[in-house]
Write a protein that holds these residues in place. Structure first.
Motif, PDB file in Angstrom:
ATOM      1  N   GLU A  90       0.833  -1.202   0.000  1.00 47.19           N
ATOM      2  CA  GLU A  90       0.000   0.000   0.000  1.00 47.19           C
ATOM      3  C   GLU A  90       0.870   1.256   0.000  1.00 47.19           C
ATOM      4  O   GLU A  90       0.534   2.253  -0.646  1.00 47.19           O
ATOM      5  CB  GLU A  90      -0.935  -0.005   1.212  1.00 47.19           C
ATOM      6  N   PHE A  91       1.996   1.195   0.711  1.00 43.47           N
ATOM      7  CA  PHE A  91       2.909   2.342   0.729  1.00 43.47           C
ATOM      8  C   PHE A  91       3.375   2.662  -0.682  1.00 43.47           C
ATOM      9  O   PHE A  91       3.338   3.832  -1.112  1.00 43.47           O
ATOM     10  CB  PHE A  91       4.107   2.033   1.634  1.00 43.47           C
ATOM     11  N   PHE A  92       3.811   1.654  -1.432  1.00 40.46           N
ATOM     12  CA  PHE A  92       4.306   1.900  -2.782  1.00 40.46           C
ATOM     13  C   PHE A  92       3.178   2.354  -3.718  1.00 40.46           C
ATOM     14  O   PHE A  92       3.414   3.080  -4.685  1.00 40.46           O
ATOM     15  CB  PHE A  92       4.990   0.653  -3.337  1.00 40.46           C
ATOM     16  N   ALA A  93       1.943   1.927  -3.444  1.00 38.91           N
ATOM     17  CA  ALA A  93       0.815   2.365  -4.257  1.00 38.91           C
ATOM     18  C   ALA A  93       0.477   3.831  -4.009  1.00 38.91           C
ATOM     19  O   ALA A  93      -0.006   4.533  -4.905  1.00 38.91           O
ATOM     20  CB  ALA A  93      -0.408   1.496  -3.963  1.00 38.91           C
ATOM     21  N   VAL A  94       0.739   4.317  -2.785  1.00 37.68           N
ATOM     22  CA  VAL A  94       0.369   5.680  -2.406  1.00 37.68           C
ATOM     23  C   VAL A  94       1.529   6.661  -2.569  1.00 37.68           C
ATOM     24  O   VAL A  94       1.334   7.816  -2.961  1.00 37.68           O
ATOM     25  CB  VAL A  94      -0.125   5.692  -0.938  1.00 37.68           C
ATOM     26  N   ALA A  95       2.745   6.224  -2.284  1.00 37.37           N
ATOM     27  CA  ALA A  95       3.898   7.126  -2.196  1.00 37.37           C
ATOM     28  C   ALA A  95       4.298   7.682  -3.558  1.00 37.37           C
ATOM     29  O   ALA A  95       4.238   6.995  -4.575  1.00 37.37           O
ATOM     30  CB  ALA A  95       5.084   6.394  -1.568  1.00 37.37           C
ATOM     31  N   ARG A  96       4.740   8.935  -3.533  1.00 41.69           N
ATOM     32  CA  ARG A  96       5.333   9.557  -4.721  1.00 41.69           C
ATOM     33  C   ARG A  96       6.843   9.352  -4.626  1.00 41.69           C
ATOM     34  O   ARG A  96       7.519   9.965  -3.794  1.00 41.69           O
ATOM     35  CB  ARG A  96       4.995  11.043  -4.772  1.00 41.69           C
ATOM     36  N   MET A  97       7.373   8.485  -5.477  1.00 41.81           N
ATOM     37  CA  MET A  97       8.763   8.071  -5.397  1.00 41.81           C
ATOM     38  C   MET A  97       9.678   8.900  -6.294  1.00 41.81           C
ATOM     39  O   MET A  97      10.881   8.653  -6.355  1.00 41.81           O
ATOM     40  CB  MET A  97       8.890   6.590  -5.771  1.00 41.81           C
TER      41      MET A  97
END
Length: 343
Positions: free
Chosen positions: A251-258
């Motif tokens: 979920e973090f990778f789905a939400v985070a702007r990397m």
């Protein structure tokens, strides 16, 4: 004007002395992390009027649901590495957990509500944070300075986003010979090799009165210091590291702007001898007022909150807050620093 009683949150990263000192009360040995002034059910403020209201009266009972939460925050050690969803992501995530029957107080619950949580943090003391990712070139330079050559090579082939995901998934990289200051601070408290993420992020040093604005997807952790925090009326946090709370990397990778961002700082804009404004894309307005005498405030938006961070302003002392209804004017007399938040 309604004087408020905030809700204290005793999270493990909190400072034992900073907020009690601000409030001029005796420390009790617990970590005082945050004081919430808002209407969110996880920390609903009360109206401080025990003489006329012998039974507790909550702010929400008088004014409905606020679109923001104002907090006083004091970090003695780094918070979790985290991000916050957009409103669209929050609506989907909250509905998904509701359908799955996840109790709202469950430790593995990610979405406490269906709202976004943009936030601004204004330093009250010197304050440090990791906030957003730097460019590939800047990250490679930081890695080389730290002696993290294999991480630099990963950035060269996969970019900061790929390297950050590898770090957070626990892929092993050689221990840097000269870790950065932020890495050392994370390691001091967590002894976690994922501290190498600091080499890929903006390490921001704020002087008192300087600020950060963090929109949806911004990856960050506050390292230490005391600040005023203003955020959307939400408690949605998606965590990736440096915590004993629930971590959900997918979920973090789905939400985070990397991807890389520019300098995230917001410098106050002086608009009068007493008043400075913090200009950004926030759905709320934050202003600082330096009082030396009588100062009048008229609430011209749906909701306005006043927080005193030093000195005394009328019936407000340091650490105190009040709500002002639309159309109401109040005159505050004293020598103090106050912040107004309105939406």
């Amino acid at each position: 004007m309604l004087l408020l009683k905030g809700v204290t949150q005793h999270y493990s990263w909190g400072d034992r002395f900073a907020l009690p000192t601000l409030l001029d009360i005796t420390a009790d040995g617990r970590p005082w992390a945050e004081i919430w002034y808002g209407t969110h059910p996880r920390g609903p403020a009360q109206i401080d009027d025990s003489v006329h209201r012998p039974a507790p009266t909550y702010l929400a009972d008088e004014v409905g649901e606020l679109p923001f939460i104002v907090k006083l925050l004091a970090a003695a050690m780094p918070l979790s590495l985290q991000t916050h969803p957009s409103v669209e992501q929050a609506v989907v995530g909250f509905a998904r957990e509701e359908r799955a029957g996840v109790p709202n107080d469950a430790k593995h619950r990610v979405y406490a509500d269906d709202r976004a949580k943009p936030e601004m943090i204004v330093a009250l003391t010197t304050f440090e944070a990791l906030c957003g990712f730097v460019s590939d070139d800047a990250a490679i330079e930081a890695c080389k300075a730290a002696g993290a050559d294999d991480l630099a090579a990963r950035i060269h082939t996969e970019g900061v986003a790929g390297a950050a995901k590898a770090i957070l998934r626990g892929e092993k990289f050689a221990t840097p010979k000269q870790p950065s200051d932020a890495m050392r601070e994370l390691d001091e408290h967590y002894a976690d090799p994922r501290s190498m993420i600091a080499l890929l992020m903006h390490h921001v040093h704020l002087a008192p009165g300087e600020a950060l604005y963090l929109d949806a997807g911004n990856v960050h952790t506050y390292l230490h210091g005391m600040a005023l925090e203003v955020q959307g009326g939400s408690d949605n946090v998606v965590r990736a590291a440096f915590t004993d709370k629930h971590i959900d990397l997918d979920e973090f990778f789905a939400v985070a702007r990397m991807t890389a961002i520019g300098d995230p700082r917001v410098l106050p804009e002086r608009i009068s001898n007493e008043t400075s404004a913090y200009r950004c894309a926030a759905p709320f307005e934050v202003m600082r007022h330096e009082l030396n005498g009588t100062f009048a405030i008229t609430a011209n938006r749906a909701h306005t909150m006043i927080v005193c961070t030093s000195g005394r302003a009328g019936s407000l002392t340091a650490g105190g807050a009040a709500y002002v209804a639309r159309g109401e004017s109040v005159a505050l007399d004293g020598t103090a620093t106050i912040y107004t938040v309105s939406a």
